[in-house]
Design a protein around this motif. Structure first.
Motif, PDB file in Angstrom:
ATOM      1  N   ARG A  32       0.563  -1.193   0.032  1.00  0.00           N
ATOM      2  CA  ARG A  32      -0.064   0.130   0.160  1.00  0.00           C
ATOM      3  C   ARG A  32       0.268   1.091  -0.165  1.00  0.00           C
ATOM      4  O   ARG A  32       0.584   1.736  -1.110  1.00  0.00           O
ATOM      5  N   LEU A  33       2.145   1.106   1.070  1.00  0.00           N
ATOM      6  CA  LEU A  33       3.429   2.333   1.268  1.00  0.00           C
ATOM      7  C   LEU A  33       3.226   2.676  -0.451  1.00  0.00           C
ATOM      8  O   LEU A  33       3.912   3.625  -1.300  1.00  0.00           O
ATOM      9  N   CYS A  34       3.853   1.371  -0.875  1.00  0.00           N
ATOM     10  CA  CYS A  34       4.812   1.708  -2.301  1.00  0.00           C
ATOM     11  C   CYS A  34       3.782   2.214  -3.508  1.00  0.00           C
ATOM     12  O   CYS A  34       3.878   2.838  -4.396  1.00  0.00           O
ATOM     13  N   ASN A  35       2.491   1.445  -3.214  1.00  0.00           N
ATOM     14  CA  ASN A  35       1.676   2.061  -4.451  1.00  0.00           C
ATOM     15  C   ASN A  35       0.985   3.774  -4.407  1.00  0.00           C
ATOM     16  O   ASN A  35       0.470   4.612  -5.394  1.00  0.00           O
ATOM     17  N   GLN A  36       1.499   4.229  -3.088  1.00  0.00           N
ATOM     18  CA  GLN A  36       0.791   5.204  -2.607  1.00  0.00           C
ATOM     19  C   GLN A  36       2.239   6.372  -2.717  1.00  0.00           C
ATOM     20  O   GLN A  36       2.461   7.468  -3.697  1.00  0.00           O
ATOM     21  N   ARG A  37       3.017   5.796  -2.557  1.00  0.00           N
ATOM     22  CA  ARG A  37       4.865   6.814  -3.090  1.00  0.00           C
ATOM     23  C   ARG A  37       5.294   6.938  -3.819  1.00  0.00           C
ATOM     24  O   ARG A  37       5.668   7.965  -4.282  1.00  0.00           O
ATOM     25  N   TRP A  38       5.155   5.564  -4.986  1.00  0.00           N
ATOM     26  CA  TRP A  38       5.975   5.202  -6.227  1.00  0.00           C
ATOM     27  C   TRP A  38       5.718   7.051  -7.019  1.00  0.00           C
ATOM     28  O   TRP A  38       6.696   7.275  -7.478  1.00  0.00           O
ATOM     29  N   PRO A  39       4.305   6.772  -7.804  1.00  0.00           N
ATOM     30  CA  PRO A  39       4.258   8.303  -8.250  1.00  0.00           C
ATOM     31  C   PRO A  39       4.921   9.731  -8.110  1.00  0.00           C
ATOM     32  O   PRO A  39       5.804   9.948  -9.239  1.00  0.00           O
ATOM     33  N   GLY A  40       5.178   9.445  -6.295  1.00  0.00           N
ATOM     34  CA  GLY A  40       5.473  10.949  -6.465  1.00  0.00           C
ATOM     35  C   GLY A  40       7.345  10.827  -6.293  1.00  0.00           C
ATOM     36  O   GLY A  40       7.372  12.244  -6.674  1.00  0.00           O
ATOM     37  N   VAL A  41       7.431   9.777  -6.028  1.00  0.00           N
ATOM     38  CA  VAL A  41       9.186   9.477  -5.970  1.00  0.00           C
ATOM     39  C   VAL A  41       9.747   9.856  -6.755  1.00  0.00           C
ATOM     40  O   VAL A  41      10.730  10.700  -7.362  1.00  0.00           O
ATOM     41  N   ARG A  42       8.878   8.641  -7.697  1.00  0.00           N
ATOM     42  CA  ARG A  42       9.424   8.896  -9.523  1.00  0.00           C
ATOM     43  C   ARG A  42       9.227  10.234 -10.394  1.00  0.00           C
ATOM     44  O   ARG A  42      10.576  10.577 -10.483  1.00  0.00           O
ATOM     45  N   ASP A  43       8.204  10.814  -9.636  1.00  0.00           N
ATOM     46  CA  ASP A  43       8.015  12.465 -10.996  1.00  0.00           C
ATOM     47  C   ASP A  43       9.514  13.627  -9.620  1.00  0.00           C
ATOM     48  O   ASP A  43       9.832  13.955 -10.585  1.00  0.00           O
ATOM     49  N   ALA A  44       9.695  12.904  -8.745  1.00  0.00           N
ATOM     50  CA  ALA A  44      10.757  14.359  -7.842  1.00  0.00           C
ATOM     51  C   ALA A  44      12.056  13.976  -8.427  1.00  0.00           C
ATOM     52  O   ALA A  44      12.927  14.024  -8.710  1.00  0.00           O
ATOM     53  N   VAL A  45      12.278  12.699  -8.816  1.00  0.00           N
ATOM     54  CA  VAL A  45      13.573  11.956  -9.039  1.00  0.00           C
ATOM     55  C   VAL A  45      13.967  12.523 -10.329  1.00  0.00           C
ATOM     56  O   VAL A  45      14.908  12.874 -10.673  1.00  0.00           O
ATOM     57  N   LEU A  46      12.590  11.656 -11.496  1.00  0.00           N
ATOM     58  CA  LEU A  46      12.612  12.641 -12.941  1.00  0.00           C
ATOM     59  C   LEU A  46      12.991  13.828 -12.861  1.00  0.00           C
ATOM     60  O   LEU A  46      13.911  14.704 -13.876  1.00  0.00           O
ATOM     61  N   ARG A  47      11.927  14.553 -11.394  1.00  0.00           N
ATOM     62  CA  ARG A  47      12.627  16.374 -11.959  1.00  0.00           C
ATOM     63  C   ARG A  47      13.928  16.793 -11.705  1.00  0.00           C
ATOM     64  O   ARG A  47      13.982  18.074 -12.205  1.00  0.00           O
ATOM     65  N   ALA A  48      14.210  16.218 -10.877  1.00  0.00           N
ATOM     66  CA  ALA A  48      15.534  16.743 -10.461  1.00  0.00           C
ATOM     67  C   ALA A  48      17.235  16.217 -11.291  1.00  0.00           C
ATOM     68  O   ALA A  48      17.802  17.151 -10.925  1.00  0.00           O
ATOM     69  N   HIS A  49      16.847  16.182 -12.183  1.00  0.00           N
ATOM     70  CA  HIS A  49      17.669  16.409 -13.091  1.00  0.00           C
ATOM     71  C   HIS A  49      16.965  16.330 -14.608  1.00  0.00           C
ATOM     72  O   HIS A  49      16.668  15.462 -14.991  1.00  0.00           O
ATOM     73  N   PRO A  50      17.537  16.598 -15.364  1.00  0.00           N
ATOM     74  CA  PRO A  50      17.836  16.360 -17.206  1.00  0.00           C
ATOM     75  C   PRO A  50      17.985  14.942 -17.503  1.00  0.00           C
ATOM     76  O   PRO A  50      18.687  15.179 -18.356  1.00  0.00           O
ATOM     77  N   TRP A  51      17.284  14.196 -16.919  1.00  0.00           N
ATOM     78  CA  TRP A  51      17.963  12.976 -17.520  1.00  0.00           C
ATOM     79  C   TRP A  51      17.710  12.478 -18.801  1.00  0.00           C
ATOM     80  O   TRP A  51      16.460  12.732 -19.528  1.00  0.00           O
TER      81      TRP A  51
END
Length: 194
Positions: A32-51
Motif C-alpha cells: 500500500r505504501l509503495c503504491n501510494q508513494r511511487w508516483p511522487g517519488v518517481r516524478d521528484a527524482v525525474l524532475r531533479a535532473h535532465p535525465w
C-alpha cells in the motif's frame, strides 16, 4: 536496469529489511505504501535532473489567450512535462527571458517555441541502471519511517539517496553533449552579466 515498478519497490523494501511484494495491489502495508508513494517519488527524482533517458522535444503553439500582464505570450506545456530544460524561439536561438506559470510557459517570443523537457516516463524499462538505483534509494528513504518508525534509519537512507543521485547525475551528464553558448549569453558573461 529495472524492468518493472515492482522491482524498484522490492529493492527499496529489501534495503529496509522488509519482505518483497508481488504487486502494488497486495494486501500489505509495504504494498500500500509503495503504491501510494511511487508516483511522487518517481516524478521528484525525474524532475531533479535532465535525465537523458527521459528527455523529449516539443514545438509549442501559443495559447489564444495571452497572459494578463508582464508577458506577451503563453504556451501550454506538454501534458507529460515535469521540467523544462531548454527553450528556443522560432529561429532556434535559446531564449533566456521566460518563466513557467502553472502549466504554461510565459515569454515575449512569438510562436512557435522549441523546447527540450524532462517527461514523465512511466516505463521503468526506459530507465538507466543508475537512475533505477536512485529511485529505489529515494523510495526506501521515504518508506523508512512509515515501515520502521526509525528516524535515524530514514536519515541514513536519505544520505544514501543523495549519494546515489550525485553518482547518477554525474554519469548521465557525461553522456550528454552541452549545447554551444548563445552569442547573447557569451557577450553578457564577458560584460559581467549573468
Amino acid at each position: 536496469m529495472a524492468v518493472s515498478v515492482i522491482e524498484i519497490c522490492n529493492n527499496a523494501l529489501l534495503d529496509l529489511g522488509e519482505e518483497t511484494i508481488m504487486s502494488l495491489s497486495d494486501d500489505s502495508k509495504p504494498a500500500r505504501l509503495c503504491n501510494q508513494r511511487w508516483p511522487g517519488v518517481r516524478d521528484a527524482v525525474l524532475r531533479a535532473h535532465p535525465w537523458n533517458c527521459c528527455t523529449a522535444q516539443a514545438v509549442l503553439a501559443a495559447d489564444a489567450a495571452p497572459p494578463a500582464w508582464r508577458r506577451s505570450f503563453a504556451y501550454p506545456l506538454p501534458p507529460d512535462c515535469l521540467r523544462l530544460v531548454r527553450v528556443a524561439g522560432p529561429d532556434g536561438r535559446p531564449l533566456e527571458d521566460w518563466e513557467v506559470q502553472g502549466r504554461a510557459l510565459s515569454c515575449d517570443s512569438p510562436a512557435p517555441l522549441l523546447v527540450d523537457y524532462v517527461r514523465r516516463e512511466t516505463d521503468p524499462a526506459a530507465f538507466d541502471a543508475l537512475l533505477s538505483e536512485t529511485l529505489s534509494a529515494r523510495l526506501s528513504a521515504v518508506l523508512a519511517y512509515p515501515l520502521t518508525a526509525s528516524t535515524s534509519l530514514a536519515q541514513a537512507l536519505w544520505k544514501v539517496y543523495e549519494d546515489k543521485l550525485t553518482e547518477a547525475r554525474g554519469a548521465d551528464a557525461r553522456e550528454a553533449g552541452s549545447p554551444p553558448p548563445s552569442p547573447a549569453a557569451w557577450l553578457s558573461a564577458k560584460l559581467g552579466g549573468r
